[in-house]
Write a protein that holds these residues in place. Sequence first.
Motif, PDB file in Angstrom:
ATOM      1  N   PRO A   1       4.735  16.178  38.140  1.00  0.00           N
ATOM      2  CA  PRO A   1       3.977  16.925  39.142  1.00  0.00           C
ATOM      3  C   PRO A   1       2.486  17.006  38.845  1.00  0.00           C
ATOM      4  CG  PRO A   1       6.000  18.076  38.587  1.00  0.00           C
ATOM      5  CD  PRO A   1       5.877  16.944  37.620  1.00  0.00           C
ATOM      6  N   VAL A   2       2.119  17.084  37.546  1.00  0.00           N
ATOM      7  CA  VAL A   2       0.693  17.144  37.203  1.00  0.00           C
ATOM      8  C   VAL A   2      -0.006  15.859  37.620  1.00  0.00           C
ATOM      9  CG1 VAL A   2      -0.945  17.273  35.293  1.00  0.00           C
ATOM     10  CG2 VAL A   2       1.043  18.782  35.324  1.00  0.00           C
ATOM     11  N   MET A   3       0.611  14.711  37.346  1.00  0.00           N
ATOM     12  CA  MET A   3       0.006  13.437  37.722  1.00  0.00           C
ATOM     13  C   MET A   3       0.008  13.247  39.235  1.00  0.00           C
ATOM     14  SD  MET A   3      -0.985  12.599  34.895  1.00  0.00           S
ATOM     15  CE  MET A   3      -0.650  13.207  33.262  1.00  0.00           C
ATOM     16  N   GLY A   4       1.073  13.743  39.882  1.00  0.00           N
ATOM     17  CA  GLY A   4       1.084  13.696  41.341  1.00  0.00           C
ATOM     18  C   GLY A   4      -0.048  14.530  41.927  1.00  0.00           C
TER      19      GLY A   4
ATOM     20  N   GLY B   1       1.828  11.286  50.701  1.00  0.00           N
ATOM     21  CA  GLY B   1       3.022  10.455  50.846  1.00  0.00           C
ATOM     22  C   GLY B   1       3.472   9.892  49.518  1.00  0.00           C
ATOM     23  N   MET B   2       2.523   9.481  48.688  1.00  0.00           N
ATOM     24  CA  MET B   2       2.863   8.942  47.375  1.00  0.00           C
ATOM     25  C   MET B   2       3.498  10.015  46.500  1.00  0.00           C
ATOM     26  SD  MET B   2       0.392   7.074  44.579  1.00  0.00           S
ATOM     27  CE  MET B   2      -0.731   8.464  44.571  1.00  0.00           C
ATOM     28  N   ALA B   3       2.926  11.206  46.464  1.00  0.00           N
ATOM     29  CA  ALA B   3       3.464  12.266  45.618  1.00  0.00           C
ATOM     30  C   ALA B   3       4.876  12.652  46.051  1.00  0.00           C
ATOM     31  CB  ALA B   3       2.536  13.480  45.660  1.00  0.00           C
ATOM     32  N   ALA B   4       5.086  12.821  47.363  1.00  0.00           N
ATOM     33  CA  ALA B   4       6.404  13.229  47.864  1.00  0.00           C
ATOM     34  C   ALA B   4       7.455  12.147  47.627  1.00  0.00           C
ATOM     35  CB  ALA B   4       6.306  13.557  49.359  1.00  0.00           C
ATOM     36  N   ALA B   5       7.100  10.889  47.921  1.00  0.00           N
ATOM     37  CA  ALA B   5       8.066   9.806  47.755  1.00  0.00           C
ATOM     38  C   ALA B   5       8.362   9.555  46.277  1.00  0.00           C
ATOM     39  CB  ALA B   5       7.530   8.534  48.409  1.00  0.00           C
ATOM     40  N   SER B   6       7.361   9.718  45.413  1.00  0.00           N
ATOM     41  CA  SER B   6       7.581   9.526  43.980  1.00  0.00           C
ATOM     42  C   SER B   6       8.551  10.570  43.443  1.00  0.00           C
ATOM     43  CB  SER B   6       6.246   9.611  43.247  1.00  0.00           C
ATOM     44  OG  SER B   6       6.426   9.444  41.863  1.00  0.00           O
ATOM     45  N   TRP B   7       8.383  11.812  43.855  1.00  0.00           N
ATOM     46  CA  TRP B   7       9.309  12.853  43.406  1.00  0.00           C
ATOM     47  C   TRP B   7      10.719  12.558  43.903  1.00  0.00           C
ATOM     48  CZ3 TRP B   7      12.454  16.114  46.201  1.00  0.00           C
ATOM     49  CH2 TRP B   7      13.132  17.096  45.443  1.00  0.00           C
ATOM     50  N   CYS B   8      10.851  12.194  45.169  1.00  0.00           N
ATOM     51  CA  CYS B   8      12.170  11.927  45.748  1.00  0.00           C
ATOM     52  C   CYS B   8      12.841  10.742  45.056  1.00  0.00           C
ATOM     53  CB  CYS B   8      12.021  11.667  47.247  1.00  0.00           C
ATOM     54  SG  CYS B   8      13.590  11.457  48.123  1.00  0.00           S
ATOM     55  N   ALA B   9      12.070   9.676  44.828  1.00  0.00           N
ATOM     56  CA  ALA B   9      12.644   8.496  44.186  1.00  0.00           C
ATOM     57  C   ALA B   9      13.032   8.791  42.741  1.00  0.00           C
ATOM     58  CB  ALA B   9      11.645   7.348  44.242  1.00  0.00           C
TER      59      ALA B   9
ATOM     60  N   GLN C   1       4.144   3.247  47.822  1.00  0.00           N
ATOM     61  CA  GLN C   1       3.721   3.379  46.426  1.00  0.00           C
ATOM     62  C   GLN C   1       4.631   4.343  45.670  1.00  0.00           C
ATOM     63  OE1 GLN C   1      -0.287   4.718  46.991  1.00  0.00           O
ATOM     64  NE2 GLN C   1      -1.168   2.671  46.928  1.00  0.00           N
ATOM     65  N   GLY C   2       4.925   5.474  46.298  1.00  0.00           N
ATOM     66  CA  GLY C   2       5.753   6.477  45.642  1.00  0.00           C
ATOM     67  C   GLY C   2       7.170   6.011  45.388  1.00  0.00           C
ATOM     68  N   LEU C   3       7.726   5.212  46.301  1.00  0.00           N
ATOM     69  CA  LEU C   3       9.073   4.679  46.102  1.00  0.00           C
ATOM     70  C   LEU C   3       9.091   3.624  44.997  1.00  0.00           C
ATOM     71  CD1 LEU C   3      10.253   4.257  49.815  1.00  0.00           C
ATOM     72  CD2 LEU C   3      11.028   5.993  48.180  1.00  0.00           C
TER      73      LEU C   3
END
Length: 455
Positions: A121-124, A296-304, A355-357
């Motif tokens: 989360p910090v990097m996001g 979008g990147m932060a949300a998709a990265s967390w989900c993935a 990117q997040g995925l």
Amino acid sequence: MNLLDTTIVQVAAPRMHAELGGPISAVPWLTSAYTLPFAVLLLTGARLGDRAGRRRMFRIGVAGFLLASLACACAPALGVLIAFRAVQGAAAALIVPQTIGLIKAMFRGDETARALGSIGPVMGLAAVCGPVLGGVLTHADLFGSSWRAVFLVNVPLSLAVLALAPFLAEDRAPRRPGLDPAGTALAVLATGLIVLPLLRSDGGVTDGSALASLGAGLAVAAAFAVQQRRGTRRGRGTLVETSLFTSARFPAALVSSALFFGVSTGLTLVVVLHLQVTSSADALTSGLTLLPCSAGMAAASWCAGAHLVRRYGSAVLAAGLAVMAAGVAATAGAFDAADHPALLPCALAVVGIGQGLFTPAFFTAALHPLRPQEIGSAAGLLNAVQQLGATLGVAVLGRVYLASAAGGGAQRACWASLAALAVVAAAGRLMHTAGRPVAAESEPAAEPLGTTHAR
């Protein structure tokens, strides 16, 4: 703070150029002067932490970053600012490699996993805040500081970190590894010879001097590889764990990392230049336009990272690339749609989701088959190549845009990005089909490093 400075300057860069003067082609240097030393000195920074103590090197790095940030904020000319950006990048290379080691020294068992998990989360947050904060601070012009505020914001952050640093546990490697100064010098020289012609403000990369520099850089890179293998055979400390290159799997991961993050960082610069140079938008508008991409990147990265990779594995990597490619193609179309300004943020949101995925799936695939003794070197190499890819992306896509800014340069940069993503797709496939030698496969594979993707 370190990763924030990779992106926060991009939105403010056109204002820096307008106030300090100099050629417009020098703008990519404001990012590359930071990411280049950051990339090539990461492995040396890690070795210094192993030898001299991670907390000590962390504090030295933060103090250096604080002083370099102040110097950047006071820079009277563009060339001086670029020089101090390089000092910032070198200080960041001292800080970042120490973080995982310090966390492992201070926590045990399940606490370690939770502590490492907090990095994501910090990097996001850094990814989301960088472009927006750069736009807001530049637009606000606090106390007449204009763009200088994007560097002054590091002062309170650095002071807070230094105040908290005594609570960190000191930690160092049980055996003092060698620093490998010869390997470091060869790596720095090879990188400089390859990257500098791409960032030149005069001419192209096809003239004699540029081609000579590129050729010399490749030759020095080959000499670096020979020097590392020879050092390993003789039992000396080396920058790189050479067993990582016994199959095509990890080299394919390095190619994927360089090209993917090159597209991600370079495309951000192209969007900013298009908005502020071609469309005469201000820094705040640029930052807000990029916000959907970061969110979008932060949300998709967390989900993935939390759900999709565990369930679908490498299929998430391919899906992320496909979504990102669709977003880049939509971005190319949005540059032409001046009458529909909402199209560009929507297209960039699709890019960010892709990117997040891709990112957590990629790093899990890259690190999972490795042996435990290879994880540190592999993570350092991937981080270094990520920063080097960002430097090359800014250099190449920035040059493509600036070469024809008035005649579709942004669209050409998007098509170049799509070509790079096609190579990433091919390299990603090789990551899954290339095997390790039988002897290596008989050893237990390392567990995936779940937080590395955020770095």
